[in-house]
Design an enzyme around this catalytic site. Structure first.
Site, PDB file in Angstrom:
ATOM      1  N   LYS A  22     -45.007 183.802  51.676  1.00 57.43           N
ATOM      2  CA  LYS A  22     -44.081 184.586  50.635  1.00 57.43           C
ATOM      3  C   LYS A  22     -43.746 183.529  49.637  1.00 57.43           C
ATOM      4  CE  LYS A  22     -39.618 184.790  51.721  1.00 57.43           C
ATOM      5  NZ  LYS A  22     -38.768 184.168  50.766  1.00 57.43           N
ATOM      6  N   ASN A  23     -43.215 182.214  49.814  1.00 54.16           N
ATOM      7  CA  ASN A  23     -42.797 181.468  48.901  1.00 54.16           C
ATOM      8  C   ASN A  23     -43.804 180.622  48.143  1.00 54.16           C
ATOM      9  OD1 ASN A  23     -40.276 181.701  49.745  1.00 54.16           O
ATOM     10  ND2 ASN A  23     -40.010 180.407  50.830  1.00 54.16           N
ATOM     11  N   ARG A  92     -33.407 185.639  44.403  1.00 56.25           N
ATOM     12  CA  ARG A  92     -33.397 184.841  43.648  1.00 56.25           C
ATOM     13  C   ARG A  92     -34.654 184.190  43.123  1.00 56.25           C
ATOM     14  NH1 ARG A  92     -28.926 182.017  44.266  1.00 56.25           N
ATOM     15  NH2 ARG A  92     -29.764 180.223  43.410  1.00 56.25           N
ATOM     16  N   CYS A 116     -25.026 183.583  47.562  1.00 56.30           N
ATOM     17  CA  CYS A 116     -26.081 183.559  48.401  1.00 56.30           C
ATOM     18  C   CYS A 116     -25.627 183.313  49.592  1.00 56.30           C
ATOM     19  CB  CYS A 116     -27.251 182.639  47.943  1.00 56.30           C
ATOM     20  SG  CYS A 116     -28.541 182.487  48.955  1.00 56.30           S
ATOM     21  N   ARG A 121     -26.261 177.932  45.528  1.00 55.30           N
ATOM     22  CA  ARG A 121     -27.700 177.822  45.164  1.00 55.30           C
ATOM     23  C   ARG A 121     -27.798 177.794  43.644  1.00 55.30           C
ATOM     24  NH1 ARG A 121     -31.794 181.337  48.356  1.00 55.30           N
ATOM     25  NH2 ARG A 121     -33.275 180.037  47.628  1.00 55.30           N
ATOM     26  N   ASP A 305     -35.813 176.304  56.469  1.00 55.54           N
ATOM     27  CA  ASP A 305     -35.908 177.665  56.857  1.00 55.54           C
ATOM     28  C   ASP A 305     -36.155 177.983  58.475  1.00 55.54           C
ATOM     29  OD1 ASP A 305     -35.535 178.322  54.436  1.00 55.54           O
ATOM     30  OD2 ASP A 305     -37.542 178.411  53.915  1.00 55.54           O
ATOM     31  N   ILE A 327     -30.160 170.503  53.486  1.00 56.68           N
ATOM     32  CA  ILE A 327     -30.673 171.000  52.165  1.00 56.68           C
ATOM     33  C   ILE A 327     -29.600 172.110  51.984  1.00 56.68           C
ATOM     34  CG2 ILE A 327     -32.695 172.563  51.284  1.00 56.68           C
ATOM     35  CD1 ILE A 327     -33.438 169.639  52.218  1.00 56.68           C
ATOM     36  N   ARG A 397     -37.683 191.565  54.044  1.00 60.23           N
ATOM     37  CA  ARG A 397     -38.165 190.576  52.808  1.00 60.23           C
ATOM     38  C   ARG A 397     -38.981 189.603  53.273  1.00 60.23           C
ATOM     39  NH1 ARG A 397     -33.126 188.090  50.370  1.00 60.23           N
ATOM     40  NH2 ARG A 397     -34.677 187.369  49.080  1.00 60.23           N
TER      41      ARG A 397
HETATM   42  C1  EPZ Z   1     -37.062 177.388  48.212  1.00 59.86           C
HETATM   43  O1  EPZ Z   1     -35.786 177.965  47.426  1.00 59.86           O
HETATM   44  C2  EPZ Z   1     -37.345 178.660  49.306  1.00 59.86           C
HETATM   45  N1  EPZ Z   1     -37.438 179.987  48.492  1.00 59.86           N
HETATM   46  C3  EPZ Z   1     -36.218 178.922  50.214  1.00 59.86           C
HETATM   47  O2  EPZ Z   1     -36.850 179.737  51.179  1.00 59.86           O
HETATM   48  C4  EPZ Z   1     -35.994 177.481  50.813  1.00 59.86           C
HETATM   49  O3  EPZ Z   1     -34.901 177.303  51.929  1.00 59.86           O
HETATM   50  C5  EPZ Z   1     -35.914 176.420  49.973  1.00 59.86           C
HETATM   51  O4  EPZ Z   1     -36.797 176.371  48.867  1.00 59.86           O
HETATM   52  C6  EPZ Z   1     -35.566 174.947  50.550  1.00 59.86           C
HETATM   53  O5  EPZ Z   1     -36.887 174.454  51.016  1.00 59.86           O
HETATM   54  C7  EPZ Z   1     -38.648 180.154  47.794  1.00 59.86           C
HETATM   55  O6  EPZ Z   1     -39.576 179.367  47.566  1.00 59.86           O
HETATM   56  C8  EPZ Z   1     -38.741 181.507  47.056  1.00 59.86           C
HETATM   57  P1  EPZ Z   1     -34.437 174.503  46.292  1.00 59.86           P
HETATM   58  P2  EPZ Z   1     -35.359 177.016  46.173  1.00 59.86           P
HETATM   59  O7  EPZ Z   1     -34.405 174.579  44.690  1.00 59.86           O
HETATM   60  O8  EPZ Z   1     -36.646 176.794  45.412  1.00 59.86           O
HETATM   61  C9  EPZ Z   1     -30.636 172.338  45.171  1.00 59.86           C
HETATM   62  C10 EPZ Z   1     -36.502 181.626  52.584  1.00 59.86           C
HETATM   63  O9  EPZ Z   1     -35.773 182.029  53.311  1.00 59.86           O
HETATM   64  N2  EPZ Z   1     -30.701 172.851  43.822  1.00 59.86           N
HETATM   65  O10 EPZ Z   1     -35.686 173.643  46.818  1.00 59.86           O
HETATM   66  O11 EPZ Z   1     -34.344 178.103  45.685  1.00 59.86           O
HETATM   67  C11 EPZ Z   1     -30.227 173.748  46.029  1.00 59.86           C
HETATM   68  O12 EPZ Z   1     -28.792 173.918  46.117  1.00 59.86           O
HETATM   69  C12 EPZ Z   1     -36.022 180.966  51.302  1.00 59.86           C
HETATM   70  O13 EPZ Z   1     -37.754 181.891  52.354  1.00 59.86           O
HETATM   71  C13 EPZ Z   1     -29.529 172.335  42.850  1.00 59.86           C
HETATM   72  O14 EPZ Z   1     -28.775 171.684  43.216  1.00 59.86           O
HETATM   73  O15 EPZ Z   1     -34.500 175.861  46.779  1.00 59.86           O
HETATM   74  C14 EPZ Z   1     -30.569 172.849  47.311  1.00 59.86           C
HETATM   75  O16 EPZ Z   1     -29.696 171.999  47.849  1.00 59.86           O
HETATM   76  C15 EPZ Z   1     -34.576 180.728  51.369  1.00 59.86           C
HETATM   77  N3  EPZ Z   1     -30.123 172.835  41.582  1.00 59.86           N
HETATM   78  C16 EPZ Z   1     -31.711 172.043  47.094  1.00 59.86           C
HETATM   79  O17 EPZ Z   1     -31.529 171.799  45.708  1.00 59.86           O
HETATM   80  C17 EPZ Z   1     -30.968 173.541  41.098  1.00 59.86           C
HETATM   81  O18 EPZ Z   1     -31.076 173.989  40.040  1.00 59.86           O
HETATM   82  C18 EPZ Z   1     -33.149 172.475  47.439  1.00 59.86           C
HETATM   83  O19 EPZ Z   1     -33.170 173.907  46.918  1.00 59.86           O
HETATM   84  C19 EPZ Z   1     -31.912 174.049  42.326  1.00 59.86           C
HETATM   85  C20 EPZ Z   1     -31.735 173.676  43.555  1.00 59.86           C
END
Ligand code: EPZ
Length: 418
Positions: A22-23, A92, A116, A121, A305, A327, A397
């Site tokens: 998916k991701n 998102r 969320c 996030r 995850d 995370i 989802r």
């Molecule tokens: C991706 O989300 C995945 N989603 C998530 O999977 C997964 O949990 C996550 O990566 C971490 O591996 C998709 O790929 C669609 P991040 P993403 O930006 O990209 C902080 C699932 O269940 N951050 O890597 O949104 C954030 O708060 C989902 O399939 C900022 O501070 O995650 C977090 O602490 C849920 N500012 C860390 O970075 C930003 O602008 C990592 O988040 C962006 C992120």
């Protein structure tokens, strides 16, 4: 809203094929906006999130056709650069259209995602990256209004390693003049898959899979046929479910190299894990799992995850374990529901302390997000007695045909609509 009625006390046994990730599929769909032809994606899982992304692309003006794991996206007539709140609030990952829209059309209006279940996030890193490339970003009425007359490659350092920001900036940078570098870039396999797809489209990208990525802007990208990588989180979920139910399952068509930490942790738990080519076999038939601490980390660390599914496995041991979430420090909505199964878990800051009690008892529980939902299903399968898992739309989802896949391994899960 659908629920699952699950007969507990089952053990999962047999062979199961992995679905596409998916991701990885979601950013790949957004990347189709970078060209003006027909992009064909293969191995795309049949999921609600994929249908939501298709709706986002259709709003923008793309023709999207989904059939049997193949998604065809004709983005030659895109004429509306907006991702509306109604869709972004549901998923998102819709935010992934920001980078491609800016790169191809020099403008975008994308809703801010909002709250969320995983805790805060933000998307600040996505926006800072676009600004660095020369994009004017204004937040108005809950939307990001982005405009870029001309984008220029720059050095960008992410304060936090972010999968989404790395992908979004990488796609935007394809449309910038000159070289962009991303430092502290995310190394997740889904980022590498996106980079490989962009390279196949004609992009000039080096370093994906490391923390330093270089992108040389390209004037035109061409549509491609692309096969999405297998879903490491789906695979990890079923491996943990097998260990939790003391079964024996072979997963086929997966990427064991993407699951090394999970495989190693399962080994520490004491179950037999064997890797052969693209297959992983877990055999937990003769072993009570041992308590093993985990701390979630960016790839190649233990994935956030899989933190909720791992919690269930730890509840079924005879020992004590500590699970620490780095995370998303607030990603513990599954804990309150697991207590309903009789789990013994205490939470302190971003850690939970699990006292394994070897058994859980069936209960009615509610999913709050995709992975918390998966954890509840695993708990219900392992528990004594029947359970009802509500709000399984979260599972729809992110897990393709989850009850069919689990039932084929011996689970007794019935979907009911209320
Ligand atoms: C991706 O989300 C995945 N989603 C998530 O999977 C997964 O949990 C996550 O990566 C971490 O591996 C998709 O790929 C669609 P991040 P993403 O930006 O990209 C902080 C699932 O269940 N951050 O890597 O949104 C954030 O708060 C989902 O399939 C900022 O501070 O995650 C977090 O602490 C849920 N500012 C860390 O970075 C930003 O602008 C990592 O988040 C962006 C992120």
């Amino acid at each position: 809203m659908d629920s699952f009625i699950i007969e507990g006390g089952c053990s999962l046994n047999g062979t199961l094929a992995c679905s596409g990730a998916k991701n990885a599929a979601l950013p790949a769909m957004a990347a189709a906006l970078l060209t003006d032809g027909v992009t064909t994606l293969k191995n795309v899982p049949d999921l609600q999130d994929i249908r939501t992304m298709a709706m986002v692309l259709r709003v923008i003006g793309a023709d999207v056709h989904i059939e049997d794991g193949t998604v065809k996206i004709d983005s030659s007539h895109c004429n509306f650069w907006e991702a509306p709140y109604e869709l972004v609030r549901k998923m998102r990952a819709s935010f992934y259209v920001l980078g491609p829209l800016i790169a191809r059309f020099g403008q975008a209006r994308v809703s801010l995602p909002g709250g969320c279940a995983l805790g805060p996030r933000p998307v600040d890193l996505h926006l800072k990256g676009m600004e660095r490339l020369g994009c004017d970003i204004q937040i108005e009425n809950g939307y990001v209004n982005a405009k870029a007359k001309k984008m220029t490659g720059r050095k960008i350092r992410l304060d936090v390693s972010s999968v989404g920001a790395t992908g979004n900036i990488m796609m935007a940078a394809c449309g910038a003049k000159g070289k962009t570098t991303i430092d502290n870039a995310a190394c997740e396999p889904e980022v590498v898959d996106l980079a490989d797809m962009l390279i196949a489209m004609g992009a000039d990208i080096e370093g994906a899979g490391t923390t330093h990525i270089e992108i040389a802007g390209t004037s035109k990208l061409k549509p491609v046929r692309w096969k999405v990588i297998p879903d490491r989180i789906e695979a990890g979920t079923y491996l943990i479910a097998t260990a939790a139910t003391r079964g024996s399952v072979t997963l086929t068509g997966c990427r064991p190299d993407h699951l090394q930490t999970v495989i190693s942790k399962l080994g520490d738990v004491g179950v037999d894990v064997a890797v052969e080519g693209k297959s992983i076999t877990v055999n937990a038939q003769h072993k009570i799992p041992e308590a093993v601490d985990v701390t979630t980390e960016v790839y190649p660390g233990f994935p956030t995850d899989l933190q909720a599914p791992w919690t269930v496995l730890m509840c079924l041991t005879e020992g004590d374990s500590i699970i620490t979430e780095t995370i998303y420090p607030e990603r513990f909505t599954h804990v309150q529901e697991l207590l309903r199964f009789g789990a013994k878990i205490r939470k302190k800051l971003n850690s939970i302390y699990v006292s394994g009690s070897k058994r859980l008892s069936g209960a009615s529980v509610m999913c709050s997000d995709i992975r918390a939902g998966a954890a509840l299903v695993i708990a219900a399968l392992a528990a004594k007695g029947n359970s009802k898992v509500l709000r399984v739309y979260h599972l729809d989802r992110g897990y393709e045909k989850i009850e069919k896949k689990l039932n084929a391994l011996g689970a007794k899960i019935r979907r009911v609509s209320e």
